[in-house]
Scaffold this motif. Sequence first.
Motif, PDB file in Angstrom:
ATOM      1  N   UNK A  17       0.840  -1.192   0.000  1.00  7.68           N
ATOM      2  CA  UNK A  17       0.000   0.000   0.000  1.00  7.68           C
ATOM      3  C   UNK A  17       0.875   1.241   0.000  1.00  7.68           C
ATOM      4  N   UNK A  18       0.477   2.198  -0.804  1.00 11.05           N
ATOM      5  CA  UNK A  18       1.043   3.541  -0.740  1.00 11.05           C
ATOM      6  C   UNK A  18      -0.087   4.427  -0.241  1.00 11.05           C
ATOM      7  N   UNK A  19       0.174   5.131   0.835  1.00 14.89           N
ATOM      8  CA  UNK A  19      -0.857   6.011   1.393  1.00 14.89           C
ATOM      9  C   UNK A  19      -1.007   7.254   0.524  1.00 14.89           C
ATOM     10  N   UNK A  20      -2.219   7.755   0.357  1.00 10.27           N
ATOM     11  CA  UNK A  20      -2.423   8.964  -0.451  1.00 10.27           C
ATOM     12  C   UNK A  20      -1.539  10.128  -0.006  1.00 10.27           C
ATOM     13  N   UNK A  21      -1.333  10.262   1.300  1.00  9.20           N
ATOM     14  CA  UNK A  21      -0.496  11.363   1.789  1.00  9.20           C
ATOM     15  C   UNK A  21       0.973  11.191   1.397  1.00  9.20           C
ATOM     16  N   UNK A  22       1.397   9.943   1.165  1.00  8.00           N
ATOM     17  CA  UNK A  22       2.782   9.714   0.741  1.00  8.00           C
ATOM     18  C   UNK A  22       3.014  10.232  -0.682  1.00  8.00           C
ATOM     19  N   UNK A  23       1.939  10.472  -1.401  1.00  9.72           N
ATOM     20  CA  UNK A  23       2.027  11.071  -2.736  1.00  9.72           C
ATOM     21  C   UNK A  23       1.680  12.557  -2.662  1.00  9.72           C
ATOM     22  N   UNK A  24       0.542  12.878  -2.054  1.00  5.46           N
ATOM     23  CA  UNK A  24       0.061  14.266  -2.082  1.00  5.46           C
ATOM     24  C   UNK A  24       0.981  15.228  -1.339  1.00  5.46           C
ATOM     25  N   UNK A  25       1.628  14.793  -0.265  1.00  2.02           N
ATOM     26  CA  UNK A  25       2.527  15.680   0.476  1.00  2.02           C
ATOM     27  C   UNK A  25       3.897  15.782  -0.184  1.00  2.02           C
ATOM     28  N   UNK A  26       4.151  14.966  -1.169  1.00  3.60           N
ATOM     29  CA  UNK A  26       5.451  14.914  -1.822  1.00  3.60           C
ATOM     30  C   UNK A  26       5.451  15.622  -3.174  1.00  3.60           C
ATOM     31  N   UNK A  27       4.378  15.485  -3.930  1.00  8.46           N
ATOM     32  CA  UNK A  27       4.374  15.854  -5.345  1.00  8.46           C
ATOM     33  C   UNK A  27       3.813  17.246  -5.602  1.00  8.46           C
ATOM     34  N   UNK A  28       4.321  17.856  -6.655  1.00  2.00           N
ATOM     35  CA  UNK A  28       3.747  19.093  -7.161  1.00  2.00           C
ATOM     36  C   UNK A  28       2.430  18.771  -7.853  1.00  2.00           C
ATOM     37  N   UNK A  29       1.634  19.779  -8.158  1.00  5.71           N
ATOM     38  CA  UNK A  29       0.352  19.585  -8.849  1.00  5.71           C
ATOM     39  C   UNK A  29       0.490  19.973 -10.303  1.00  5.71           C
TER      40      UNK A  29
END
Length: 120
Positions: A69-81
């Motif tokens: 599992x990759x948590x959504x926050x592990x992507x959203x807090x890391x990546x630009x939009x």
Amino acid sequence: MPLELELRNAGSEDVRVPAEFYRRRGPSVKRVDRHSGKETSLAINPPDARLLKSPQTLRPGQSFRFPWRILPTEISHFALRPIDVSAVFSVNLTPGVRGGQARIVSSELRITDPAGSAPR
């Protein structure tokens, strides 16, 4: 974001792998923001070396799967939009061996959200 990872013996001979070790420890996961080029690795579970003593034999063409599992926050807090991230999953087929002697296999998953919202 639930995932199922598969490790397949693509060779022509049997191989012995510590499947339960991989299931519990999980893969190494490197995130790469494709906009900025920023890279970072996610934390891994501590390995239990006792599980290395119970390898499973994979015949040619056989595989084993394990959930991850990759948590959504592990992507959203890391990546630009808008989100455009590569997640590179890798497994060391020779646990405990490092550097040039290690046999590493990897696969990449691209995670995008063109609308610019965070993954759910």
